[in-house]
Write a protein that holds these residues in place. Structure first.
Motif, short mmCIF file in Angstrom:
data_model
loop_
_atom_site.label_atom_id
_atom_site.label_comp_id
_atom_site.label_asym_id
_atom_site.label_seq_id
_atom_site.Cartn_x
_atom_site.Cartn_y
_atom_site.Cartn_z
N ASN A 244 0.82 -1.21 0.00
CA ASN A 244 0.00 0.00 0.00
C ASN A 244 0.86 1.27 0.00
O ASN A 244 0.43 2.30 -0.48
N ARG A 245 2.07 1.18 0.50
CA ARG A 245 2.98 2.32 0.51
C ARG A 245 3.26 2.83 -0.90
O ARG A 245 3.52 4.00 -1.10
N TYR A 246 3.20 1.95 -1.91
CA TYR A 246 3.46 2.33 -3.30
C TYR A 246 2.19 2.67 -4.07
O TYR A 246 2.24 2.94 -5.26
N THR A 247 1.05 2.65 -3.39
CA THR A 247 -0.23 2.99 -4.00
C THR A 247 -0.53 4.46 -3.72
O THR A 247 -0.48 4.89 -2.58
N PHE A 248 -0.84 5.22 -4.79
CA PHE A 248 -1.16 6.63 -4.53
C PHE A 248 -2.56 7.01 -4.99
O PHE A 248 -3.05 8.08 -4.64
N LYS A 249 -3.26 6.14 -5.70
CA LYS A 249 -4.62 6.45 -6.13
C LYS A 249 -5.33 5.15 -6.47
O LYS A 249 -4.74 4.25 -7.06
N ARG A 250 -6.61 5.06 -6.11
CA ARG A 250 -7.42 3.89 -6.50
C ARG A 250 -8.88 4.31 -6.56
O ARG A 250 -9.34 5.15 -5.80
N TYR A 251 -9.59 3.70 -7.51
CA TYR A 251 -11.03 3.94 -7.64
C TYR A 251 -11.64 2.78 -8.41
O TYR A 251 -10.94 1.99 -9.05
N VAL A 252 -12.96 2.65 -8.34
CA VAL A 252 -13.69 1.59 -9.03
C VAL A 252 -14.56 2.21 -10.10
O VAL A 252 -15.28 3.18 -9.85
N ASP A 253 -14.50 1.65 -11.31
CA ASP A 253 -15.33 2.11 -12.42
C ASP A 253 -15.94 0.90 -13.10
O ASP A 253 -15.21 0.10 -13.71
N HIS A 254 -17.25 0.74 -12.98
CA HIS A 254 -17.99 -0.38 -13.58
C HIS A 254 -17.40 -1.73 -13.19
O HIS A 254 -17.20 -2.60 -14.03
N GLY A 255 -17.11 -1.91 -11.92
CA GLY A 255 -16.62 -3.19 -11.41
C GLY A 255 -15.14 -3.43 -11.59
O GLY A 255 -14.63 -4.48 -11.20
N VAL A 256 -14.42 -2.48 -12.17
CA VAL A 256 -12.97 -2.62 -12.36
C VAL A 256 -12.26 -1.70 -11.37
O VAL A 256 -12.49 -0.50 -11.36
N LEU A 257 -11.42 -2.30 -10.55
CA LEU A 257 -10.64 -1.54 -9.58
C LEU A 257 -9.38 -1.04 -10.27
O LEU A 257 -8.59 -1.82 -10.77
N HIS A 258 -9.22 0.28 -10.33
CA HIS A 258 -8.04 0.90 -10.92
C HIS A 258 -7.10 1.30 -9.80
O HIS A 258 -7.51 2.04 -8.90
N VAL A 259 -5.86 0.80 -9.85
CA VAL A 259 -4.88 1.08 -8.81
C VAL A 259 -3.66 1.71 -9.46
O VAL A 259 -3.08 1.15 -10.40
N TYR A 260 -3.26 2.88 -8.97
CA TYR A 260 -2.08 3.57 -9.48
C TYR A 260 -0.92 3.32 -8.53
O TYR A 260 -1.04 3.53 -7.32
N LEU A 261 0.20 2.87 -9.10
CA LEU A 261 1.38 2.50 -8.30
C LEU A 261 2.57 3.34 -8.72
O LEU A 261 2.67 3.76 -9.87
N THR A 262 3.50 3.54 -7.79
CA THR A 262 4.72 4.29 -8.10
C THR A 262 5.87 3.37 -8.49
O THR A 262 6.90 3.86 -8.95
N SER A 263 5.71 2.06 -8.36
CA SER A 263 6.77 1.11 -8.68
C SER A 263 6.35 0.22 -9.84
O SER A 263 5.37 -0.53 -9.75
N SER A 264 7.10 0.28 -10.93
CA SER A 264 6.78 -0.55 -12.09
C SER A 264 7.06 -2.03 -11.81
O SER A 264 6.38 -2.90 -12.35
N VAL A 265 8.04 -2.31 -10.97
CA VAL A 265 8.35 -3.70 -10.61
C VAL A 265 7.19 -4.30 -9.83
O VAL A 265 6.75 -5.43 -10.09
N LEU A 266 6.65 -3.55 -8.87
CA LEU A 266 5.50 -4.01 -8.10
C LEU A 266 4.27 -4.15 -8.98
O LEU A 266 3.50 -5.10 -8.83
#
Length: 96
Positions: A44-66
């Protein structure tokens, strides 16, 4: 007027939400809220934004490896989130 058995506030709120058709939206918001509990503080430390749109959870991460690692665990994460919510609120997860 017919008398009925007393109901708890939680039951009244649940019935009102169901009548208004907001049960699905509430489950989606709960899924967003439970993300830190499901993945833990390390991820969660690498997560900076998340939201749900039509049943799809969108998660924005700062680490491409993660992001790449979580991509392979998508189905397991969806299953865990839906179990925590108590319904199939999330159908897929998109990592950005």
């Amino acid at each position: 007027m017919k008398r009925t058995e007393p109901k708890s506030i939680a039951e009244i709120i649940d019935e009102s939400m169901a009548r208004a058709g907001l049960t699905g939206a509430m489950a989606e918001q709960k899924a967003c809220y439970l993300w830190p509990e499901i993945v833990g503080p390390g991820i969660n430390r690498y997560t900076f934004k998340r939201y749900v749109d039509h049943g799809v959870l969108h998660v924005y991460l700062t680490s491409s490896v993660l992001k790449n690692e979580l991509f392979y665990h998508r189905s397991h994460l969806v299953e865990q989130i839906n179990n925590a919510v108590g319904s199939t609120a999330i159908t897929s997860i998109e990592f950005h």
